[in-house]
Scaffold this motif. Structure first.
Motif, PDB file in Angstrom:
ATOM      1  N   LEU A   1       0.839  -1.202   0.000  1.00  0.00           N
ATOM      2  CA  LEU A   1       0.000   0.000   0.000  1.00  0.00           C
ATOM      3  C   LEU A   1       0.876   1.255   0.000  1.00  0.00           C
ATOM      4  N   VAL A   2       1.996   1.209   0.719  1.00  0.00           N
ATOM      5  CA  VAL A   2       2.832   2.407   0.885  1.00  0.00           C
ATOM      6  C   VAL A   2       4.245   2.162   0.353  1.00  0.00           C
ATOM      7  N   TYR A   3       4.721   3.127  -0.438  1.00  0.00           N
ATOM      8  CA  TYR A   3       6.105   3.162  -0.895  1.00  0.00           C
ATOM      9  C   TYR A   3       6.656   4.521  -0.475  1.00  0.00           C
ATOM     10  N   VAL A   4       7.851   4.550   0.101  1.00  0.00           N
ATOM     11  CA  VAL A   4       8.519   5.827   0.309  1.00  0.00           C
ATOM     12  C   VAL A   4       9.903   5.768  -0.330  1.00  0.00           C
ATOM     13  N   ASP A   5      10.468   6.934  -0.566  1.00  0.00           N
ATOM     14  CA  ASP A   5      11.783   7.113  -1.207  1.00  0.00           C
ATOM     15  C   ASP A   5      11.758   6.783  -2.703  1.00  0.00           C
TER      16      ASP A   5
END
Ligand SMILES: [Zn+2]
Length: 313
Positions: free
Chosen positions: A204-208
């Motif tokens: 659900l979440v991707y960062v960078d």
């Protein structure tokens, strides 16, 4: 003489090419403490490779009174053993429970390895359905990236089936809330540990790095699931990809991107605006261009959202 020069140039290019691919550092999984007794293993952001053994995603584990709960089992038996090695550096307790947050290869193809050592494998029914439908294709694709590292890997489907779309359970005294997101793949889930205020979000979440919208992704369900994540208000967010973070970064780099896609691209598709013009108009949203993989993925992401909203306004 000329021939010799050409030869050595070719040789030079060849060896440069070979050094370049060998230059990707060998990934050694390491535990990062998130909260008391709860750890993340953060994988690299690039594509699957022999150097990273297909562990280009995030994993986690919780040390309980009598063992270890592992979140996601790796991309193969080979990489499952690497995860086990990282856990052994933190605790001698055995991995007794394995939870799959999703159906993508590196979330579950290590199940068989841990089941063979006596672990119980848990997944939600929707996740298992997607795993069953895509297992063979995943093995074929993964072989192109990790080659012989796939030897000895057999798809193993969870026997501890949790009802979708939501389940609460207690494993060895640890409470968890398990919620279907259907964000990146059908049957994707997130797992919330209320006692330590940690959510493992799966894909659900991707960062960078920028998230990828695939043909099987659903940005509307992802947006709804992100709202649910915000309501849980976890102090720590372990994303599917990227560093361990908080809700603020998750919102800036993922939640806001779902909103951006739906508000701009979804609306344009509903209005039957021309697709090419729409993709050009939203080609460089300043708040996301710094994210890794932006140039490779953003246009394709918009394209998929446009097609989706065109077909299902
Ligand atoms: Zn992923």
């Amino acid at each position: 003489m000329r021939r010799l020069i050409i030869c050595s140039v070719t040789l030079f290019l060849f060896s440069f090419g070979a050094t370049k691919s060998a230059a990707e550092p060998i990934f050694v999984p390491r535990a990062t403490k998130v909260a008391d007794n709860i750890y993340a293993i953060v994988g690299p952001l690039g594509q699957r490779s022999e150097a990273n053994a297909g562990l280009n995603a995030n994993y986690g584990f919780i040390v309980t009174a009598n063992g270890v709960i592992l979140i996601d089992s790796g991309a193969s038996a080979h990489s499952a053993a690497m995860l086990e090695g990282a856990i052994k550096k933190v605790t001698p307790k055995p991995i007794r429970w394995v939870l799959n947050t999703g159906a993508q290869d590196h979330r579950w193809l290590g199940n068989d390895y841990f089941a063979g050592k006596g672990a119980q494998i848990y997944a939600m029914s929707g996740t298992i359905r997607t795993q069953q439908g895509s297992a063979q294709q995943q093995l074929d694709n993964l072989r192109r990236f990790v080659g012989a590292q796939l030897t000895g890997t057999t798809p193993y489907f969870a026997k501890q089936v949790q009802p979708s779309p939501e389940a609460s359970l207690i494993i060895d005294g640890v409470r968890l809330q398990w919620i279907e997101t259907n964000a990146h793949y059908p049957g994707d889930t997130m797992i919330y540990f209320p006692d330590v205020s940690v959510t493992f979000t799966g894909d659900l979440v991707y960062v960078d790095r920028i998230l990828g919208v695939l043909p099987q992704s659903n940005v509307r369900k992802a947006q709804a699931a992100f709202i649910r994540l915000v309501a849980l208000a976890p102090k720590h967010v372990v994303p599917g990809h990227g560093r361990v973070t908080d809700l603020m970064q998750a919102k800036r780099e993922t939640g806001d991107y779902y909103d951006f896609l739906i508000k701009n691209i979804g609306t344009a598709a509903r209005n039957m605006d021309p697709i090419g013009e729409t993709l050009d108009r939203f080609a460089k949203p300043g708040q996301f261009t710094h994210l890794q993989n932006f140039d490779e993925l953003h246009r394709a992401n918009m394209n998929r959202v446009f097609v989706d909203f065109e077909a299902n306004p």
